[in-house]
Design a protein around this motif. Structure first.
Motif, PDB file in Angstrom:
ATOM      1  N   GLY A  40       0.841  -1.202   0.000  1.00  0.00           N
ATOM      2  CA  GLY A  40       0.000   0.000   0.000  1.00  0.00           C
ATOM      3  C   GLY A  40       0.872   1.247   0.000  1.00  0.00           C
ATOM      4  O   GLY A  40       1.787   1.383  -0.820  1.00  0.00           O
ATOM      5  N   SER A  41       0.633   2.146   0.941  1.00  0.00           N
ATOM      6  CA  SER A  41       1.379   3.409   0.964  1.00  0.00           C
ATOM      7  C   SER A  41       2.641   3.320   1.849  1.00  0.00           C
ATOM      8  O   SER A  41       3.246   4.333   2.162  1.00  0.00           O
ATOM      9  CB  SER A  41       0.463   4.542   1.421  1.00  0.00           C
ATOM     10  OG  SER A  41      -0.185   4.197   2.627  1.00  0.00           O
ATOM     11  N   ARG A  42       3.005   2.094   2.253  1.00  0.00           N
ATOM     12  CA  ARG A  42       4.292   1.830   2.947  1.00  0.00           C
ATOM     13  C   ARG A  42       4.366   2.420   4.343  1.00  0.00           C
ATOM     14  O   ARG A  42       5.452   2.757   4.823  1.00  0.00           O
ATOM     15  CB  ARG A  42       5.477   2.369   2.146  1.00  0.00           C
ATOM     16  CG  ARG A  42       5.542   1.890   0.733  1.00  0.00           C
ATOM     17  CD  ARG A  42       6.790   2.399   0.110  1.00  0.00           C
ATOM     18  NE  ARG A  42       6.856   1.996  -1.302  1.00  0.00           N
ATOM     19  CZ  ARG A  42       7.968   1.896  -1.985  1.00  0.00           C
ATOM     20  NH1 ARG A  42       9.122   2.158  -1.411  1.00  0.00           N
ATOM     21  NH2 ARG A  42       7.947   1.540  -3.233  1.00  0.00           N
ATOM     22  N   HIS A  43       3.220   2.580   5.016  1.00  0.00           N
ATOM     23  CA  HIS A  43       3.260   3.198   6.345  1.00  0.00           C
ATOM     24  C   HIS A  43       3.397   2.190   7.480  1.00  0.00           C
ATOM     25  O   HIS A  43       3.323   2.576   8.650  1.00  0.00           O
ATOM     26  CB  HIS A  43       2.025   4.076   6.553  1.00  0.00           C
ATOM     27  CG  HIS A  43       2.105   5.374   5.806  1.00  0.00           C
ATOM     28  ND1 HIS A  43       1.646   5.509   4.530  1.00  0.00           N
ATOM     29  CD2 HIS A  43       2.627   6.572   6.137  1.00  0.00           C
ATOM     30  CE1 HIS A  43       1.860   6.743   4.107  1.00  0.00           C
ATOM     31  NE2 HIS A  43       2.455   7.416   5.068  1.00  0.00           N
ATOM     32  N   VAL A  80      -6.236   3.788  -2.955  1.00  0.00           N
ATOM     33  CA  VAL A  80      -6.550   5.216  -2.749  1.00  0.00           C
ATOM     34  C   VAL A  80      -6.216   5.610  -1.306  1.00  0.00           C
ATOM     35  O   VAL A  80      -6.447   4.846  -0.370  1.00  0.00           O
ATOM     36  CB  VAL A  80      -8.049   5.466  -3.056  1.00  0.00           C
ATOM     37  CG1 VAL A  80      -8.486   6.860  -2.609  1.00  0.00           C
ATOM     38  CG2 VAL A  80      -8.309   5.259  -4.536  1.00  0.00           C
ATOM     39  N   ARG A  81      -5.690   6.819  -1.151  1.00  0.00           N
ATOM     40  CA  ARG A  81      -5.363   7.295   0.193  1.00  0.00           C
ATOM     41  C   ARG A  81      -6.609   7.925   0.835  1.00  0.00           C
ATOM     42  O   ARG A  81      -7.411   8.559   0.144  1.00  0.00           O
ATOM     43  CB  ARG A  81      -4.229   8.311   0.121  1.00  0.00           C
ATOM     44  CG  ARG A  81      -2.955   7.710  -0.466  1.00  0.00           C
ATOM     45  CD  ARG A  81      -1.873   8.739  -0.659  1.00  0.00           C
ATOM     46  NE  ARG A  81      -2.314   9.854  -1.467  1.00  0.00           N
ATOM     47  CZ  ARG A  81      -1.656  11.003  -1.571  1.00  0.00           C
ATOM     48  NH1 ARG A  81      -0.531  11.183  -0.903  1.00  0.00           N
ATOM     49  NH2 ARG A  81      -2.104  11.978  -2.331  1.00  0.00           N
ATOM     50  N   TYR A  82      -6.728   7.782   2.139  1.00  0.00           N
ATOM     51  CA  TYR A  82      -7.907   8.327   2.825  1.00  0.00           C
ATOM     52  C   TYR A  82      -8.085   9.820   2.549  1.00  0.00           C
ATOM     53  O   TYR A  82      -9.203  10.301   2.419  1.00  0.00           O
ATOM     54  CB  TYR A  82      -7.818   8.082   4.338  1.00  0.00           C
ATOM     55  CG  TYR A  82      -8.410   6.747   4.727  1.00  0.00           C
ATOM     56  CD1 TYR A  82      -9.776   6.587   4.883  1.00  0.00           C
ATOM     57  CD2 TYR A  82      -7.601   5.638   4.888  1.00  0.00           C
ATOM     58  CE1 TYR A  82     -10.333   5.360   5.208  1.00  0.00           C
ATOM     59  CE2 TYR A  82      -8.138   4.402   5.211  1.00  0.00           C
ATOM     60  CZ  TYR A  82      -9.510   4.267   5.374  1.00  0.00           C
ATOM     61  OH  TYR A  82     -10.063   3.053   5.681  1.00  0.00           O
ATOM     62  N   GLY A  83      -6.986  10.555   2.461  1.00  0.00           N
ATOM     63  CA  GLY A  83      -7.098  11.991   2.234  1.00  0.00           C
ATOM     64  C   GLY A  83      -7.768  12.314   0.907  1.00  0.00           C
ATOM     65  O   GLY A  83      -8.585  13.238   0.816  1.00  0.00           O
TER      66      GLY A  83
END
Ligand SMILES: Cc1cc2nc3c(=O)[nH]c(=O)nc-3n(C[C@H](O)[C@H](O)[C@H](O)COP(=O)(O)OP(=O)(O)OC[C@H]3O[C@@H](n4cnc5c(N)ncnc54)[C@H](O)[C@@H]3O)c2cc1C
Length: 414
Positions: A40-43, A80-83
């Protein structure tokens, strides 16, 4: 050096990170690999997202945001990112029930690890999932709706079932919220009136370094026009009259608007602004979700470890989430209190203090956040999930050749 996660504390071992732009490209990649995982976004802060062969990034896949006003749901691409989702929903007059502290994380990556915000009555972000579309190792697409057999096991999936290409989330009409910070909450109030404190607003977070005479900060988010306002005194702590970051040395401009100014949920429920894009994290995080009845005991145990953890700690956050029915959720069948630790990016130093912290918390039934750093040297974590066997069986059904089973999942599931 290879590719790193967002925080820079983990280097992916995968031979390749592919960035498909279409579902067909994704399918070709998944079906031709011996071993594969979604990225995902690698967090995340550990090896959960890694694979020794192929990672498929979801960042370039279609966003496909579709609002169904009648069903009160939104369908959204997993990457998709939450923002981005929050902006579109807000423009169309809709909202999600809650957000995590950071809006930059991907939807599918967040629900895969039971990512949560705060609020006694708010389930984690995975509880908003009404449907999933999963691309499995064979290239088949499986659709699951809430109520379907296996659905409760498939939402917090740890990436083990396949690549989630679309998530359907519950939505509600948009609302405004406002946030205020209060400085110096007495420890006696926290340990003596914990339930009153965390139920005082829609979302309550407490920030501490454990060693202060009074707990540094209460950060509350109220629904505008719905709830009675907490006054200018929060259990003995005065309302701050200037905005603040939870880490005093950090730039307050990174945080969402405070001082009680009402604004849309999409710009208030996360602690951090979406417009602010940090180049890297320079931090490591851990979090333990304690069953609510053991919360005060857990807080006191961590306070006793304050001097041990202080040298590697930036700040801790104490927050709450409501119980749910998702098999691998850290709030499975129990309301929880999250004891979160933002550490310095000192892997060795953090790993040196985690055993003592885990010896204090895991026996209380605390479940470590799947996406954050934990050690579990004694192998306690599998015993904290009563539906682990059912989850294992579900992964075997979706992925009989175990192509999505990486080292992290092998430690957990065998
Ligand atoms: C600054 C910061 C703030 C954070 N704040 C919070 C917070 O407030 N609350 C909280 O609970 N957590 C928080 N986290 C933790 C974070 O929410 C989780 O680690 C989350 O899993 C990250 O999502 P991601 O997309 O970056 O996932 P990744 O790290 O990329 O992946 C995590 C897991 O999700 C799987 N995955 C990703 N995409 C898919 C997909 N499409 N299909 C199937 N599996 C998939 C991966 O395989 C992996 O198993 C924070 C992390 C950071 C760095």
């Amino acid at each position: 050096m290879g590719e790193l996660n967002w925080a820079g504390n983990y280097e992916y071992r995968a031979q390749r990170i592919a960035r498909p732009g279409t579902i067909d490209e994704l399918r070709d990649l998944v079906t031709s690999a011996r071993s594969v995982r979604a990225l995902g976004s690698r967090h995340s802060f550990n090896d959960l997202a890694d694979d020794d062969e192929l990672l498929v990034s979801t960042a370039g896949l279609p966003a496909g945001i579709r609002i169904d006003e009648e069903a009160r749901t939104v369908a959204v691409g997993g990457g998709v990112r939450y923002g981005d989702l929050a902006r579109e929903l807000q423009e169309a007059g809709w909202a999600l029930h809650n957000l995590a502290s950071l809006p930059h994380i991907s939807v599918a990556g967040a629900i895969a690890t039971a990512t949560h915000g705060s609020g006694d009555r708010n389930g984690n972000l995975a509880t908003a999932v009404a449907g999933l579309r999963i691309l499995t190792a064979s290239g088949e697409t499986v659709e699951l709706r809430r109520g379907d057999e296996g659905f409760d096991g498939a939402v917090v999936s740890l990436g083990a079932l396949g690549v989630v290409t679309e998530v359907t989330l519950d939505i509600r009409p948009t609302f405004d919220a406002r946030q205020r910070l209060f400085g110096g909450v007495p420890w006696e109030a926290v340990t003596g009136r914990f339930d009153e404190i965390t139920s005082a607003a829609y979302s309550v977070s407490l920030f501490t370094t454990w060693d202060e005479p009074a707990l540094d900060l209460a950060w509350i988010k109220e629904l505008d026009g719905v709830e009675a306002t907490v006054g200018d005194d929060f259990f003995g702590a005065p309302a701050l009259t200037e905005a603040r970051h939870m880490i005093p040395a950090m730039d307050v401009r990174n945080t969402t608007q405070q001082l009680g100014v009402p604004g849309p949920w999409s710009e208030r429920l996360a602690h951090f602004r979406f417009e602010f894009t940090p180049s890297n994290g320079a931090e490591i995080q851990s979090e333990y979700l304690v069953p609510r009845p053991r919360a005060v005991e857990a807080i006191e145990a961590v306070r006793a470890l304050g001097p041990l953890i202080a040298p590697v700690l930036q700040v801790s956050e104490i927050r709450t989430a409501a119980a749910d029915a998702l098999w691998m959720s850290s709030a499975y069948e129990t309301d929880v209190v999250g004891l979160h630790f933002t550490w310095l990016r000192d892997q060795e130093g953090v790993e040196a203090v985690l055993p003592a912290l885990e010896q204090a918390l895991l026996p209380l039934g605390a479940r470590p956040h799947w996406g954050k750093l934990y050690l579990d040297r004694d192998g306690v974590v599998p015993t904290l999930y009563p539906r682990l066997g059912d989850f294992r069986a579900l992964t075997e059904r979706f992925d009989p050749e175990r192509r999505f089973r990486n080292a992290f999942l092998t430690r957990l599931l065998g």
